[in-house]
Enzyme design. Structure first.
Site, PDB file in Angstrom:
ATOM      1  N   GLY A 178       0.817  -1.229   0.000  1.00 15.25           N
ATOM      2  CA  GLY A 178       0.000   0.000   0.000  1.00 15.25           C
ATOM      3  C   GLY A 178       0.839   1.262   0.000  1.00 15.25           C
ATOM      4  N   THR A 221       3.288   4.590   0.897  1.00 15.11           N
ATOM      5  CA  THR A 221       3.068   5.810   1.679  1.00 15.11           C
ATOM      6  C   THR A 221       1.597   6.186   1.664  1.00 15.11           C
ATOM      7  OG1 THR A 221       5.283   6.599   1.138  1.00 15.11           O
ATOM      8  CG2 THR A 221       3.686   8.264   1.816  1.00 15.11           C
ATOM      9  N   GLY A 263       8.969   4.839  -4.564  1.00 15.89           N
ATOM     10  CA  GLY A 263       8.346   5.965  -3.868  1.00 15.89           C
ATOM     11  C   GLY A 263       9.288   7.062  -3.424  1.00 15.89           C
ATOM     12  N   SER A 264       8.878   7.768  -2.375  1.00 17.99           N
ATOM     13  CA  SER A 264       9.654   8.930  -1.888  1.00 17.99           C
ATOM     14  C   SER A 264       9.564   9.009  -0.370  1.00 17.99           C
ATOM     15  CB  SER A 264       9.081  10.220  -2.488  1.00 17.99           C
ATOM     16  OG  SER A 264       7.752  10.433  -2.025  1.00 17.99           O
ATOM     17  N   GLY A 324       1.528  20.827   3.974  1.00 19.25           N
ATOM     18  CA  GLY A 324       1.389  21.891   4.976  1.00 19.25           C
ATOM     19  C   GLY A 324      -0.035  22.393   5.077  1.00 19.25           C
ATOM     20  N   MET A 336       4.376  13.765  -8.171  1.00 20.49           N
ATOM     21  CA  MET A 336       4.306  12.990  -6.925  1.00 20.49           C
ATOM     22  C   MET A 336       2.862  12.853  -6.453  1.00 20.49           C
ATOM     23  SD  MET A 336       7.667  13.787  -4.739  1.00 20.49           S
ATOM     24  CE  MET A 336       9.275  13.208  -5.239  1.00 20.49           C
ATOM     25  N   ALA A 375      -0.375   9.752  -6.097  1.00 22.76           N
ATOM     26  CA  ALA A 375      -0.665   8.313  -6.150  1.00 22.76           C
ATOM     27  C   ALA A 375      -1.307   7.931  -7.486  1.00 22.76           C
ATOM     28  CB  ALA A 375      -1.597   7.943  -4.997  1.00 22.76           C
ATOM     29  N   HIS A 376      -2.273   8.739  -7.945  1.00 23.39           N
ATOM     30  CA  HIS A 376      -2.972   8.367  -9.184  1.00 23.39           C
ATOM     31  C   HIS A 376      -2.058   8.496 -10.407  1.00 23.39           C
ATOM     32  CE1 HIS A 376      -4.104  12.506  -8.042  1.00 23.39           C
ATOM     33  NE2 HIS A 376      -4.005  12.805  -9.317  1.00 23.39           N
ATOM     34  N   HIS A 393     -30.187  18.754 -11.507  1.00 22.75           N
ATOM     35  CA  HIS A 393     -30.454  19.854 -10.581  1.00 22.75           C
ATOM     36  C   HIS A 393     -31.105  19.298  -9.331  1.00 22.75           C
ATOM     37  CE1 HIS A 393     -31.379  23.837  -9.141  1.00 22.75           C
ATOM     38  NE2 HIS A 393     -32.615  23.412  -8.884  1.00 22.75           N
TER      39      HIS A 393
END
Ligand code: NAI
Length: 440
Positions: A38, A40, A113-114, A154, A303, A305-306, A429
């Site tokens: 899974g 990060t 990843g990172s 952040g 960076m 996920a998708h 609507h």
């Protein structure tokens, strides 16, 4: 020696989705993962963060987080139990360009990843300083939270911790938050969060962090000189407009970007990579060594996920000789603050810089029936298109469910549709989506 059709290193969203897709298409896949499946996103990123956003208070968030993560993780493990997939729970190490930890394959995908990029400043390793991973592990709500960096992480954490009751201060080097987002939208979001009580110091580069006695916990007065003492809190020191400023906090979140996870054994495979920029890839995510690909955060492109997932699908298609038309130049993105901000395509400023002829159309949530009924009147939509309601170029949305609204426009842009065609599409609507056909 074990043989596979495809080796994947890393079972994050890029790696595991590619493995399952390739297995369903008949390839024999070996996937290496030395932490949790899974990646990060599921374990310490998008999913826990969204659990926080959708919890009424910090206590509920802390309680629900492991349950949600565990449920999803076991779902991924089930997917990876496909008969064509071998999941190896260890670090995949390159021996040469075709071999990873004793397994050989003609095709290899690196999806490692990172990790959080911590500022190389004095005090970065203080006890109450951490990345989003550590912040998500706190069991007690910090009374005062100082966030360094007003990027995506952040802003999302500022929004959610303020909601939980922390006194939040954000210190950002640039003049405005979220540099990748349309300027109008970034400013509106910051102003709204300011109105809710978050303090922003913009144009402020953090230089150091010092331990400080924590008077708020002892009921004393705020210390001004930050003498070394019992290490209960931190003082974040920065310069703004030539003045030295200090903010005291019980916890400091460092949200100053992420760096690709590269490993010295990559040298054994011989492809080009760089500690800072990650693995160099071409438009098909192939490295400088044929048959070795790098997808997701480790190639430093987008960076998200998708983005990693779609890059993985594209690589598997290439391996199988299947042509696809995935538009990597139109990558939607969302910032899950409350309310959300989301976008697809270039900002107005980028279109101006590119010299592209375009027009800009706007609408506001306050004129939308559903938004009023939901009491979510704060928000705006900006659509950029070619002149005379021509081909849609980009969408920038700030407001409730902005991500879903941008998703609709992404479909139009991907299919090359015009603003006129969007307007001619019947919208239910009352829905928030009507903000799109209400643009002036
Ligand atoms: P970021 O690159 O978005 O923002 C980092 C911010 O820190 C910048 O605005 C920068 O100017 C500021 N900064 C750097 N050094 C500083 C200093 N010394 N003092 C003050 N400010 C300083 O990085 P962030 O937010 O850490 O996110 C990392 C990556 O994760 C991004 O690529 C982001 O797109 C991705 N991500 C995406 C999410 C989403 O799509 N919803 C959620 C979380 C992360």
């Amino acid at each position: 020696m074990n043989c596979s059709d495809l080796i994947i290193i890393g079972a994050g969203p890029g790696g595991y989705k590619a493995a399952v897709y390739a297995a369903k298409k008949g390839l024999k896949v070996t996937i290496f993962e030395d932490v949790n499946v899974g990646g990060t996103c599921l374990n310490v990123g998008c999913i826990p963060t969204k659990t926080y956003v959708h919890s009424k208070d910090f206590k509920e968030a802390v309680e629900r987080q492991p349950q949600v993560v565990e449920a999803l993780r076991s779902g991924v493990e089930t997917l990876l139990s496909h008969p064509n997939i071998t999941l190896v729970r260890e670090k995949g190490v390159f021996i040469n360009a075709n071999t990873v930890s004793g397994v050989t394959a003609p095709n290899i995908i690196v999806a490692t990843g990172s990790s959080a990029k911590m500022l190389p400043i004095p005090g970065a390793d203080e006890q109450n300083v951490g990345s989003s991973t550590e912040l998500l592990g706190l069991k007690e709500l910090p009374k005062r939270l100082c966030i360094i960096g007003a990027g995506v992480i952040g802003m999302e954490f500022a929004s959610v911790f303020q909601k939980f009751g922390s006194e939040v201060t954000v210190v950002e080097y640039l003049k405005e938050c979220l540099p990748m987002v349309d300027g109008d939208i970034a400013k509106r979001l910051r102003k709204l969060l300011e109105k809710r009580g978050i303090t922003f110091y913009m144009g402020a580069g953090v230089k150091s962090i010092e331990p400080t006695p924590n008077p708020s916990l002892k009921g004393g007065e705020q210390s001004k000189s930050f003498p070394l003492g019992e290490d209960l809190g931190e003082a974040v020191l920065f310069e703004q407009k030539g003045k030295e400023v200090a903010v005291e906090a019980d916890y400091v979140l460092m949200a100053t970007g992420r760096k690709p996870n590269v490993s010295p054994d990559f040298a054994n495979a011989g492809f080009e990579y760089d500690e800072r920029k990650g693995i160099a890839v071409d438009e098909n995510f192939e490295t400088s060594v044929k048959g070795i690909y790098a997808i997701g955060d480790v190639n430093g492109r987008q960076m998200l996920a998708h983005a990693a997932e779609m890059q993985g699908i594209h690589v598997v298609n290439r391996i199988l000789g299947i042509e696809d038309k995935i538009r990597f130049d139109f990558m939607p993105a969302a910032i899950f603050t409350e309310p959300e901000a989301a976008c697809v395509g270039p900002t107005e400023d980028q279109l101006k810089e590119q010299g592209v002829p375009f027009e800009c159309h706007k609408s506001f949530y306050r004129a939308n029936g559903k938004a009023l009924a939901m009491n979510e009147t704060e928000g705006m939509v900006k659509l950029c298109c070619e002149p005379e309601e021509g081909k849609l170029l980009s969408a920038h949305v700030f407001g409730a469910h902005a991500a879903d609204i941008v998703q609709e426009v992404t479909a139009y842009i991907t299919l090359g549709a015009t603003l006129r065609q969007l307007r001619e599409t019947v919208h239910i609507h009352p829905t928030l989506s009507e903000v799109l056909i209400e643009v002036n």
